[in-house]
Write a protein that holds these residues in place. Structure first.
Motif, PDB file in Angstrom:
ATOM      1  N   PHE A   1       0.826  -1.212   0.000  1.00 36.09           N
ATOM      2  CA  PHE A   1       0.000   0.000   0.000  1.00 36.09           C
ATOM      3  C   PHE A   1       0.860   1.261   0.000  1.00 36.09           C
ATOM      4  CE2 PHE A   1      -2.254   3.336   2.356  1.00 36.09           C
ATOM      5  CZ  PHE A   1      -3.380   3.474   1.560  1.00 36.09           C
ATOM      6  N   ALA A   2       1.959   1.230   0.773  1.00 38.44           N
ATOM      7  CA  ALA A   2       2.846   2.395   0.822  1.00 38.44           C
ATOM      8  C   ALA A   2       3.486   2.640  -0.537  1.00 38.44           C
ATOM      9  CB  ALA A   2       3.907   2.189   1.896  1.00 38.44           C
ATOM     10  N   VAL A   3       3.915   1.563  -1.175  1.00 39.18           N
ATOM     11  CA  VAL A   3       4.522   1.704  -2.505  1.00 39.18           C
ATOM     12  C   VAL A   3       3.495   2.242  -3.495  1.00 39.18           C
ATOM     13  CG1 VAL A   3       5.557   0.439  -4.423  1.00 39.18           C
ATOM     14  CG2 VAL A   3       6.255  -0.068  -2.070  1.00 39.18           C
ATOM     15  N   ARG A   4       2.291   1.724  -3.439  1.00 38.95           N
ATOM     16  CA  ARG A   4       1.239   2.198  -4.340  1.00 38.95           C
ATOM     17  C   ARG A   4       0.950   3.687  -4.119  1.00 38.95           C
ATOM     18  NH1 ARG A   4      -4.134   3.066  -3.795  1.00 38.95           N
ATOM     19  NH2 ARG A   4      -5.465   2.803  -5.644  1.00 38.95           N
ATOM     20  N   THR A   5       0.910   4.099  -2.859  1.00 44.48           N
ATOM     21  CA  THR A   5       0.627   5.501  -2.548  1.00 44.48           C
ATOM     22  C   THR A   5       1.717   6.414  -3.084  1.00 44.48           C
ATOM     23  OG1 THR A   5      -0.557   4.824  -0.539  1.00 44.48           O
ATOM     24  CG2 THR A   5       0.133   7.129  -0.679  1.00 44.48           C
ATOM     25  N   LEU A   6       2.972   5.997  -2.930  1.00 43.19           N
ATOM     26  CA  LEU A   6       4.095   6.812  -3.408  1.00 43.19           C
ATOM     27  C   LEU A   6       4.104   6.924  -4.926  1.00 43.19           C
ATOM     28  CD1 LEU A   6       6.949   5.579  -1.033  1.00 43.19           C
ATOM     29  CD2 LEU A   6       5.778   7.795  -0.974  1.00 43.19           C
ATOM     30  N   LEU A   7       3.736   5.834  -5.593  1.00 40.81           N
ATOM     31  CA  LEU A   7       3.775   5.839  -7.054  1.00 40.81           C
ATOM     32  C   LEU A   7       2.549   6.501  -7.670  1.00 40.81           C
ATOM     33  CD1 LEU A   7       5.135   2.218  -7.722  1.00 40.81           C
ATOM     34  CD2 LEU A   7       6.411   4.381  -7.716  1.00 40.81           C
TER      35      LEU A   7
END
Length: 554
Positions: free
Chosen positions: A69-75
């Motif tokens: 989820f964190a990676v998705r939010t950053l991207l």
């Protein structure tokens, strides 16, 4: 083929088509593991994952999801594209310009009502400094000012003015910070020590505004679930403090000690019925009430406070510097030590001609406010020159008790002249304040002797205590609406100014914001610095103006 047939020969039931896929995945895993081990610190991560999976596999799954989820939010992009939103309305440039031209901002404040406009138009403009004798901007003539609180004439004191100038040169204009951080300086602590010594309490704490003193002191001690028994006639600042505290409020009739005891008994019964749960309990009253000038029956309040085990919060914002042989307030008037009052509030603006407020009490009461009172924690500390001028005024009233003798003489003369158009109070009936709230029968309405003889010339009613320099004048036969009553009173103010060169004012009320709204009244502030001749002229002029305006209205 031998490798492919090995699982089958060893008893494993893996379908033949999956064997190559599993071999590829195994090879990829070995390659990934080999590459991962070359990264510094990777063995620690691997051991953590393996240990986490063995101890709590669900936690490992949650952590993986959180990382994803964190990676998705950053991207992901910061905002959605305007065109991609299904609710987006596409407008042409002409339509946008048209909407902008039609937009009208909402006003920051409401349009003044007719009463507000009338009030603003009736305020006289003064040229030069404020004081007991001021110059009107409209006519340029000098008039006597009985609309400003100045019990002992400190506003015009040359000594205090020089102290303010000297302090301004030494300390500058403001304190630049709250008291609890870097706003407290030596002159603040000096005045706190002086006022606590003057009153006879353990300690004191000063505030930068008198209004904020009581409205912040109350919620710093009383919280949700606590019980406060308050007089219905208390001022607006106390009402705000009660509201902020979110305590359970019990009201008793204005200055009525029998009703106070009734309320205290009801609270006690209710507490016993609910199981006797311990709560903080307070009685709140004023020394001299701002709304009508009446004085609290402090001995009876102290008796009830001890009997029912309450703490007393007493607001002496108007009585400090006015009542008592040395201006200590109603505690001195009734010969009750101020230290017996749990929380005593005073004003440095009304009583000392400076600015700010103070709270006196025990050491713990004052220390508690330094970190729990919002006005002490978040507001800038009192300017140094207001603290030094307050110290100067305090020293003056201690060394010149004749100021209060002169003040009481002026009050007596003023009330004697107006008593001719007042109803003579009855000795055997309780007095009813013109605020619509019942007063204690022990409090006389005028300085004259009680009598049963009616006064046929009576047109006004003054509930203020005979020793109070704050005098409220109410109409006996008021018209049907409050607006009409305000206009009649303003006619009296204008008549007095035109014929006698004396300024008084209508009491300003925050209509619609007070729990118990007093009736309109004239507000007169007497001073001991006025001569007997000036006081007599003002009283006679006010009497004539009342007769001329109100006599024809009857």
């Amino acid at each position: 083929m031998a490798a492919a047939a090995a699982p089958s020969s060893s008893g494993q039931d893996i379908p033949a088509p999956l064997v190559p896929i599993l071999a590829i995945l195994a090879s990829a895993y070995r390659s990934f593991a080999s590459a991962l081990t070359r990264i510094p610190g990777s063995p620690i991560v691997i051991r953590y994952i393996e240990s986490s999976y063995q101890n709590d596999p669900w936690r490992s799954i949650l952590e993986v999801l959180l990382v994803a989820f964190a990676v998705r939010t950053l991207l992901k992009g910061r905002t959605r594209g305007d065109a991609s939103s299904k609710n987006w309305v596409k407008l042409r440039e002409e339509e946008i310009d048209e909407l902008v031209d039609e937009w009208v901002p909402q006003p920051l404040v409401d349009e003044p009502s007719d009463v507000d406009k009338f009030t603003l138009a009736s305020v006289p403009v003064i040229n030069g400094p404020n004081g007991l004798r001021v110059k009107l901007a409209s006519s340029g003539k000098m008039v006597t000012n009985l609309a400003t609180v100045d019990w002992t004439g400190m506003i015009e004191s040359d000594k205090m003015k020089q102290v303010a100038i000297d302090t301004l040169k030494l300390y500058g204009v403001g304190s630049c910070g709250p008291s609890g951080f870097y706003g407290t300086i030596d002159v603040h602590t000096k005045f706190e020590e002086e006022v606590s010594s003057f009153l006879g309490t353990e300690s004191a704490i000063i505030y930068s505004q008198a209004y904020a003193t009581i409205s912040s002191a109350i919620p710093s001690f009383a919280k949700r679930g606590d019980i406060i028994v308050a007089d219905k006639g208390v001022n607006f600042a106390i009402h705000k403090g009660l509201e902020i505290s979110r305590s359970t409020i019990k009201w008793y009739a204005h200055n009525d000690m029998k009703d106070l005891e009734r309320v205290l008994q009801n609270v006690e019964k209710e507490q016993k019925r609910k199981g006797g749960r311990l709560t903080r309990r307070f009685i709140i009253s004023e020394g001299v009430f701002e709304n009508d000038g009446m004085m609290v029956d402090l001995p009876k309040v102290m008796e009830l406070k001890r009997k029912y085990k309450y703490r007393l919060i007493l607001d002496e914002s108007y009585s400090f510097g006015m009542i008592g042989a040395h201006g200590r307030g109603v505690t001195e008037y009734y010969s009750i030590p101020a230290a017996e009052v749990d929380i005593l509030i005073g004003s440095m603006g009304n009583g000392l001609g400076a600015g700010g407020g103070f709270c006196a009490g025990s050491y713990h009461v004052c220390k508690h406010q330094k970190i729990n009172s919002s006005a002490s924690v978040f507001s800038a500390a009192l300017p140094a020159m207001l603290a030094t001028t307050a110290s100067s005024a305090l020293a003056t009233i201690q060394t010149q008790p004749a100021l209060f003798t002169s003040l009481q003489a002026n009050i007596l003369l003023f009330r004697q002249i107006l008593s001719k158009i007042e109803p003579i109070p009855m000795s055997d009936t309780p007095a009813t304040s013109a605020t619509g709230l019942t007063a204690s029968a022990a409090t006389p309405l005028t300085g004259s002797s009680p009598s049963k003889t009616p006064n046929k010339d009576a047109i006004i009613h003054i509930p203020s205590h005979p020793s109070s320099a704050l005098i409220h004048i109410f109409l006996l036969n008021a018209p049907g609406t409050m607006e009409e009553e305000e206009r009649i009173l303003q006619d009296v103010v204008d008549e007095l100014l035109a014929k006698s060169d004396v300024i008084v004012t209508r009491a300003r009320r925050l209509r619609g914001q007070e729990a118990f709204e007093p009736e309109p009244s004239l507000k007169v502030c007497l001073s001991g610095a006025l001569s007997r001749k000036e006081t007599e002229k003002a009283a006679k002029g006010l009497k004539e103006a009342l007769i001329k305006v109100c006599g024809k209205k009857r």
